[in-house]
Design an enzyme around this catalytic site. Structure first.
Site, PDB file in Angstrom:
ATOM      1  N   HIS A   2       0.824  -1.125   0.010  1.00 33.32           N
ATOM      2  CA  HIS A   2      -0.088   0.022  -0.108  1.00 33.32           C
ATOM      3  C   HIS A   2       0.951   1.436  -0.028  1.00 33.32           C
ATOM      4  O   HIS A   2       1.314   1.725   0.918  1.00 33.32           O
ATOM      5  CB  HIS A   2      -0.911   0.096   1.232  1.00 33.32           C
ATOM      6  CG  HIS A   2      -2.088   0.988   1.084  1.00 33.32           C
ATOM      7  ND1 HIS A   2      -3.413   0.707   1.103  1.00 33.32           N
ATOM      8  CD2 HIS A   2      -1.981   2.368   0.967  1.00 33.32           C
ATOM      9  CE1 HIS A   2      -4.230   1.581   1.204  1.00 33.32           C
ATOM     10  NE2 HIS A   2      -3.435   2.653   1.200  1.00 33.32           N
ATOM     11  N   HIS A  13       1.109   5.054  -2.422  1.00 32.85           N
ATOM     12  CA  HIS A  13       0.724   5.954  -3.261  1.00 32.85           C
ATOM     13  C   HIS A  13       1.549   6.552  -4.085  1.00 32.85           C
ATOM     14  O   HIS A  13       2.474   7.346  -3.485  1.00 32.85           O
ATOM     15  CB  HIS A  13      -0.326   6.980  -2.703  1.00 32.85           C
ATOM     16  CG  HIS A  13      -1.791   6.322  -2.312  1.00 32.85           C
ATOM     17  ND1 HIS A  13      -2.507   6.531  -2.973  1.00 32.85           N
ATOM     18  CD2 HIS A  13      -1.818   5.811  -1.186  1.00 32.85           C
ATOM     19  CE1 HIS A  13      -3.800   5.691  -2.450  1.00 32.85           C
ATOM     20  NE2 HIS A  13      -3.305   5.388  -1.136  1.00 32.85           N
ATOM     21  N   ASP A  34       1.707   9.310  -6.148  1.00 32.39           N
ATOM     22  CA  ASP A  34       1.660  10.647  -5.893  1.00 32.39           C
ATOM     23  C   ASP A  34       1.782  11.014  -4.491  1.00 32.39           C
ATOM     24  O   ASP A  34       1.991  12.284  -4.083  1.00 32.39           O
ATOM     25  CB  ASP A  34       0.357  11.160  -6.396  1.00 32.39           C
ATOM     26  CG  ASP A  34      -0.785  10.508  -5.695  1.00 32.39           C
ATOM     27  OD1 ASP A  34      -0.702   9.797  -4.976  1.00 32.39           O
ATOM     28  OD2 ASP A  34      -2.068  11.092  -5.890  1.00 32.39           O
ATOM     29  N   GLY A  73     -10.172   7.576  -2.151  1.00 35.16           N
ATOM     30  CA  GLY A  73     -10.926   8.794  -1.776  1.00 35.16           C
ATOM     31  C   GLY A  73     -11.683   8.686  -0.449  1.00 35.16           C
ATOM     32  O   GLY A  73     -11.531   7.621   0.217  1.00 35.16           O
ATOM     33  N   HIS A  96      -9.896   0.789  -0.529  1.00 34.72           N
ATOM     34  CA  HIS A  96      -9.831   1.572   0.605  1.00 34.72           C
ATOM     35  C   HIS A  96     -10.915   1.401   1.608  1.00 34.72           C
ATOM     36  O   HIS A  96     -11.959   1.669   1.298  1.00 34.72           O
ATOM     37  CB  HIS A  96      -9.511   2.817   0.246  1.00 34.72           C
ATOM     38  CG  HIS A  96      -8.040   3.461   0.155  1.00 34.72           C
ATOM     39  ND1 HIS A  96      -7.570   3.007  -1.209  1.00 34.72           N
ATOM     40  CD2 HIS A  96      -7.065   4.228   0.609  1.00 34.72           C
ATOM     41  CE1 HIS A  96      -6.309   3.347  -1.357  1.00 34.72           C
ATOM     42  NE2 HIS A  96      -5.924   4.130  -0.366  1.00 34.72           N
ATOM     43  N   GLU A 130     -10.511   3.090   7.148  1.00 32.20           N
ATOM     44  CA  GLU A 130      -9.500   3.924   7.550  1.00 32.20           C
ATOM     45  C   GLU A 130     -10.306   4.986   8.371  1.00 32.20           C
ATOM     46  O   GLU A 130     -10.062   4.929   9.658  1.00 32.20           O
ATOM     47  CB  GLU A 130      -8.672   4.426   6.324  1.00 32.20           C
ATOM     48  CG  GLU A 130      -7.772   5.503   6.723  1.00 32.20           C
ATOM     49  CD  GLU A 130      -7.124   6.105   5.521  1.00 32.20           C
ATOM     50  OE1 GLU A 130      -6.136   6.726   5.715  1.00 32.20           O
ATOM     51  OE2 GLU A 130      -7.840   6.107   4.613  1.00 32.20           O
ATOM     52  N   ASP A 135       2.068   3.841   2.690  1.00 33.39           N
ATOM     53  CA  ASP A 135       0.567   4.853   2.391  1.00 33.39           C
ATOM     54  C   ASP A 135       1.493   6.147   1.334  1.00 33.39           C
ATOM     55  O   ASP A 135       1.293   6.081   0.293  1.00 33.39           O
ATOM     56  CB  ASP A 135      -0.155   5.471   3.640  1.00 33.39           C
ATOM     57  CG  ASP A 135      -1.244   5.826   2.985  1.00 33.39           C
ATOM     58  OD1 ASP A 135      -1.866   5.702   1.932  1.00 33.39           O
ATOM     59  OD2 ASP A 135      -2.112   6.411   4.115  1.00 33.39           O
TER      60      ASP A 135
END
Length: 398
Positions: free
Chosen positions: A26, A28, A30, A199, A226, A229, A318
């Site tokens: 996991h 990202h 970006d 998102g 996702h 969380e 993350d």
């Protein structure tokens, strides 16, 4: 003497944690740029800024010194302000709108992970967020895949090994999930290993995207969601029982279905029991969870209880830039908080490799040929150091 040393445990040093073979599920794309790269790409796009979404005016970087910018990203993510947290991604995504930028960012991602001892990683990104420079969805995927392959080659040239698979993410507030799922399926043998939705959870349940998940199941493809969380058990339940997720992105709120009594006994609710019984992987991200308020401290993070109860827990980063973290730093925090040893690190790493979205024989080869031998070597090194220390001799004197 060996039994005495065994009882002491094999707590790894920071150097051993970095050298240990780690698996990341996991992360990202970006959320992991080098600050210097953000500055470079922003300067190439617009002097001291970068192009805004949909032709909007260029956005000014808050800092143009890489070190200061890195601090700004972490402080903004730590601020407790959702607006400031989201602003961090406007800057990273804003400079990832050309083919060359995507190739560079992906290559550096693979290099950085390899330098941190990661031997297998699944890195996710949302193709729909990288179209402002005129790229098509296919061109975005091909650029990122090219970057990952270049990063793997550069890592090998430096004596490191890593394999990176891409996860294509659809944004849960948008309406392109089926299109992105179809894209993931087209590139499944060309570097894309699965699909994800991300998102805000609240107000955007995964069931809004059932057509995408049903399509992927018909195609025998893999996906993570996702869930659990910021939002609680209903999000996890829907991701599993309505959508059929293979893994839970975060899933930390499964702790809400676990009762720990004063006498130390533990009772699992039906959903928690299902998650543990079915060995559903939890993509836990401790540092990120502290930023979002899912845990108050590392010592209080649910990963400690979930590991003790033998859930399929994995350790992840993350957003490495926003959290100022790496896989090694995540494990350093856990070693300090829970006294974890090399055995625990191996347990988490094998869990993650078992849960990867590549074929079974390839996962097994990574476990048996890379991960287990890597930890065995570190444990032997640790034992040798402890034996030398206990006997009062050094390797040179012995």
């Amino acid at each position: 003497m060996t039994s005495q040393i065994d009882r002491m445990g094999n707590t790894p040093s920071a150097d051993q944690i970095r050298r240990a073979p780690k698996v990341l599920l996991h992360d990202h794309l970006d959320g992991g740029l080098r600050p210097g790269t953000v500055v470079d790409l922003a300067r190439e796009t617009v002097p001291h800024g970068h192009g805004g979404a949909g032709g909007a005016p260029a956005v000014q970087l808050p800092e143009t010194d890489p070190d200061k910018l890195g601090v700004w990203f972490r402080e903004a993510a730590d601020s407790g302000s959702l607006e400031r947290y989201l602003e961090t991604f406007s800057h990273t995504v804003g400079v990832m709108q050309t083919r060359d930028a995507l190739v560079r960012v992906a290559a550096e991602c693979a290099e950085d992970l390899a330098a941190d001892g990661v031997v297998y990683a699944e890195v996710r990104y949302a193709p729909e967020q990288h179209l402002n420079g005129g790229l098509s969805l296919e061109e975005v995927v091909e650029a990122v895949n090219e970057g990952f392959r270049e990063g793997e080659r550069l890592a090998r040239a430096n004596g490191r090994r890593i394999r990176v698979g891409a996860l294509l993410t659809a944004m849960r507030h948008a309406a392109r999930s089926l299109e992105i799922a179809e894209l993931a399926n087209r590139y499944r043998d060309l570097g894309v290993v699965g699909f994800d939705i991300a998102g805000a959870e609240a107000g955007y349940p995964p069931t809004r995207h059932l057509d995408a998940f049903e399509y992927l199941k018909r195609e025998n493809n893999h996906f993570t969601i996702h869930a659990g969380e910021a939002f609680g058990l209903p999000s996890i339940w829907q991701a599993l029982q309505w959508c059929g997720a293979d893994r839970l992105g975060h899933g930390v709120r499964i702790i809400d279905d676990i009762q720990v009594h004063e006498d130390g006994t533990v009772k699992l609710g039906r959903l928690a029991s299902y998650v543990r019984d079915k060995r559903i992987p939890l993509e836990l991200c401790p540092s990120s969870n502290l930023q979002t308020g899912a845990a108050a401290s590392y010592a209080e993070h649910p990963i400690g209880l979930l590991r003790r109860l033998h859930f399929r827990a994995t350790v992840n980063t993350d957003n490495r830039l926003m959290s100022g973290t790496s896989m090694s730093r995540e494990f350093e925090h856990l070693v300090e908080a829970f006294g974890y040893t090399l055995d625990d690190m191996q347990w988490f790493s094998v869990n993650a490799m078992k849960s990867a979205f590549i074929p079974f024989d390839e996962r097994l080869a990574m476990i048996n040929d890379v991960i287990k031998p890597g930890y065995a070597e570190l444990k032997s090194e640790w034992l040798f150091q402890q034996t030398a220390s206990t006997s009062g001799s050094t390797p040179e004197e012995g």
